[in-house]
Write an enzyme that holds these catalytic residues in place. Structure first.
Site, PDB file in Angstrom:
ATOM      1  N   LYS A   1       4.122  -3.466  -2.863  1.00  0.00           N
ATOM      2  CA  LYS A   1       5.466  -2.948  -3.139  1.00  0.00           C
ATOM      3  C   LYS A   1       6.240  -2.802  -1.840  1.00  0.00           C
ATOM      4  O   LYS A   1       5.711  -2.303  -0.857  1.00  0.00           O
ATOM      5  CB  LYS A   1       5.349  -1.583  -3.816  1.00  0.00           C
ATOM      6  CG  LYS A   1       6.685  -0.969  -4.166  1.00  0.00           C
ATOM      7  CD  LYS A   1       6.554   0.325  -4.943  1.00  0.00           C
ATOM      8  CE  LYS A   1       7.919   0.990  -5.048  1.00  0.00           C
ATOM      9  NZ  LYS A   1       7.856   2.301  -5.689  1.00  0.00           N
TER      10      LYS A   1
ATOM     11  N   GLY B   1       9.280  -0.752  -1.222  1.00  0.00           N
ATOM     12  CA  GLY B   1      10.177   0.189  -1.881  1.00  0.00           C
ATOM     13  C   GLY B   1      11.272   0.649  -0.951  1.00  0.00           C
ATOM     14  O   GLY B   1      11.417   0.136   0.160  1.00  0.00           O
ATOM     15  N   ALA B   2      12.025   1.622  -1.435  1.00  0.00           N
ATOM     16  CA  ALA B   2      13.122   2.166  -0.638  1.00  0.00           C
ATOM     17  C   ALA B   2      12.560   2.888   0.582  1.00  0.00           C
ATOM     18  O   ALA B   2      13.180   2.942   1.629  1.00  0.00           O
ATOM     19  CB  ALA B   2      13.933   3.136  -1.484  1.00  0.00           C
ATOM     20  N   GLU B   3      11.358   3.413   0.433  1.00  0.00           N
ATOM     21  CA  GLU B   3      10.849   4.281   1.478  1.00  0.00           C
ATOM     22  C   GLU B   3       9.721   3.661   2.293  1.00  0.00           C
ATOM     23  O   GLU B   3       9.577   3.939   3.472  1.00  0.00           O
ATOM     24  CB  GLU B   3      10.341   5.582   0.833  1.00  0.00           C
ATOM     25  CG  GLU B   3      10.454   6.748   1.744  1.00  0.00           C
ATOM     26  CD  GLU B   3       9.324   7.741   1.536  1.00  0.00           C
ATOM     27  OE1 GLU B   3       9.014   8.437   2.506  1.00  0.00           O
ATOM     28  OE2 GLU B   3       8.745   7.794   0.444  1.00  0.00           O
ATOM     29  N   ALA B   4       8.916   2.845   1.631  1.00  0.00           N
ATOM     30  CA  ALA B   4       7.711   2.351   2.307  1.00  0.00           C
ATOM     31  C   ALA B   4       7.375   0.938   1.878  1.00  0.00           C
ATOM     32  O   ALA B   4       7.785   0.488   0.812  1.00  0.00           O
ATOM     33  CB  ALA B   4       6.540   3.269   1.963  1.00  0.00           C
TER      34      ALA B   4
ATOM     35  N   ASP C   1       6.196  13.555  -7.611  1.00  0.00           N
ATOM     36  CA  ASP C   1       6.696  12.273  -8.143  1.00  0.00           C
ATOM     37  C   ASP C   1       5.705  11.765  -9.193  1.00  0.00           C
ATOM     38  O   ASP C   1       5.124  10.702  -9.061  1.00  0.00           O
ATOM     39  CB  ASP C   1       6.858  11.252  -7.004  1.00  0.00           C
ATOM     40  CG  ASP C   1       7.605   9.997  -7.450  1.00  0.00           C
ATOM     41  OD1 ASP C   1       8.261  10.024  -8.518  1.00  0.00           O
ATOM     42  OD2 ASP C   1       7.529   8.978  -6.739  1.00  0.00           O
TER      43      ASP C   1
HETATM   44  N1  LIG Z   1      -4.702   3.173  -2.870  1.00  0.00           N
HETATM   45  C1  LIG Z   1      -4.122   2.316  -3.694  1.00  0.00           C
HETATM   46  N2  LIG Z   1      -4.885   1.500  -4.461  1.00  0.00           N
HETATM   47  C2  LIG Z   1      -4.289   0.614  -5.304  1.00  0.00           C
HETATM   48  N3  LIG Z   1      -2.971   0.452  -5.436  1.00  0.00           N
HETATM   49  C3  LIG Z   1      -2.159   1.235  -4.702  1.00  0.00           C
HETATM   50  C4  LIG Z   1      -2.689   2.207  -3.802  1.00  0.00           C
HETATM   51  N4  LIG Z   1      -1.660   2.826  -3.185  1.00  0.00           N
HETATM   52  C5  LIG Z   1      -0.541   2.269  -3.694  1.00  0.00           C
HETATM   53  N5  LIG Z   1      -0.827   1.319  -4.601  1.00  0.00           N
HETATM   54  C6  LIG Z   1       0.138   0.487  -5.353  1.00  0.00           C
HETATM   55  O1  LIG Z   1       1.328   0.381  -4.602  1.00  0.00           O
HETATM   56  C7  LIG Z   1       2.431   0.977  -5.289  1.00  0.00           C
HETATM   57  C8  LIG Z   1       3.326   1.724  -4.303  1.00  0.00           C
HETATM   58  O2  LIG Z   1       2.601   2.751  -3.634  1.00  0.00           O
HETATM   59  P1  LIG Z   1       3.148   4.231  -3.578  1.00  0.00           P
HETATM   60  O3  LIG Z   1       2.246   5.039  -2.730  1.00  0.00           O
HETATM   61  O4  LIG Z   1       3.384   4.720  -4.954  1.00  0.00           O
HETATM   62  O5  LIG Z   1       4.525   4.031  -2.798  1.00  0.00           O
HETATM   63  P2  LIG Z   1       6.042   4.349  -3.184  1.00  0.00           P
HETATM   64  O6  LIG Z   1       6.333   5.659  -2.547  1.00  0.00           O
HETATM   65  O7  LIG Z   1       6.831   3.234  -2.596  1.00  0.00           O
HETATM   66  O8  LIG Z   1       6.151   4.416  -4.691  1.00  0.00           O
HETATM   67  C9  LIG Z   1       1.796   1.879  -6.340  1.00  0.00           C
HETATM   68  O9  LIG Z   1       2.624   2.048  -7.464  1.00  0.00           O
HETATM   69  C10 LIG Z   1       0.523   1.125  -6.675  1.00  0.00           C
HETATM   70  O10 LIG Z   1       0.773   0.102  -7.604  1.00  0.00           O
HETATM   71 MG   LIG Z   2       4.980   5.336  -6.138  1.00  0.00          MG
END
Ligand SMILES: Nc1ncnc2c1ncn2[C@@H]1O[C@H](COP(=O)(O)OP(=O)(O)O)[C@@H](O)[C@H]1O
Ligand SMILES: [Mg+2]
Length: 210
Positions: A6, A8-11, A123
């Site tokens: 992903k 995203g807007a933040e990461a 969230d």
């Molecule tokens: N440890 C992980 N194992 C598997 N998938 C992950 C993991 N961390 C993040 N993801 C995937 O990446 C996406 C974005 O990570 P996330 O931490 O939710 O960031 P954001 O703040 O951009 O939503 C998650 O919705 C998931 O699908």
């Molecule tokens: Mg997320």
């Protein structure tokens, strides 16, 4: 080599190899429109928060990916890859209702444990809940907006966010919420107070939206 999960807007979140293992890297991005000092502070604060709470929830028996490496200054967390699908994907794929009900009850129990321990997720959406393919364990991710608080209103907002995003994903959300609440009430003694506040928040939302 990296495989983007992903941006995203933040990461940006991607899978890469670390010491021979597949891992997930989450790197918080700078926002050009923020004052640089403020930008750095926000990134550091959210990264630290996420790291701390990922660790804390494990002590309560709630799964979060293990942290493998971190670089707070640069907003980087390297963590365990959870192999599985998110609750969002499970709903999109229209998994059998019985299976989803069981899952929702389990998720409710775990959110109850978080709230009993004064952890607010911040969230709580179905994309931030992953079900491990092998063990079927539920993992929570994305703790950058989490906080430790006793405030019932913040707990109610967690539930509200979850409910509202569930609504957008499935027509069965009412039945699924009942299963969630069954689990939530089992592990969190103050659930009914929180659910009452959530109900008020929902009413207010309807009023504001007209
Ligand atoms: N440890 C992980 N194992 C598997 N998938 C992950 C993991 N961390 C993040 N993801 C995937 O990446 C996406 C974005 O990570 P996330 O931490 O939710 O960031 P954001 O703040 O951009 O939503 C998650 O919705 C998931 O699908
Ligand atoms: Mg997320």
């Amino acid at each position: 080599m990296k495989r983007v999960l992903k941006i995203g807007a933040e990461a940006e979140v991607y899978i890469t190899k670390f010491l021979g293992y597949d891992v997930v890297v989450k790197r918080r991005l700078s926002k050009p429109y923020r004052i640089p000092e403020v930008d750095k502070m926000i990134r550091e604060q959210r990264t630290k928060r996420e790291l701390r709470i990922m660790h804390t929830v494990k002590l309560m028996g709630v799964n979060a990916p293990a942290v493998i490496f971190s670089d707070v200054e640069n907003g980087i967390i390297v963590m365990e890859l959870v192999r599985g699908i998110s609750l969002k994907e499970a709903l999109d794929e229209k998994k059998p209702k019985e299976q989803v009900l069981k899952l929702l009850k389990r998720i409710g129990e775990l959110v109850g444990i978080l709230h009993k321990n004064d952890i607010i997720h911040g969230d709580l959406t179905p994309a931030n809940i992953i079900i491990d393919d092998d063990t079927k364990d539920v993992f929570f991710i994305d703790f950058g907006l989490s906080e430790v608080s006793r405030e019932l209103r913040l707990k109610a907002i967690d539930i509200h966010v979850f409910k509202e995003s569930l609504k957008t994903l499935t027509d069965e959300y009412e039945t699924y919420m009942l299963a969630f609440i069954e689990g939530y009430s089992k592990t969190f003694p103050r659930s009914s107070e929180v659910l009452k506040i959530e109900h008020d928040i929902e009413k207010m939302g309807r009023y504001v939206k007209g």
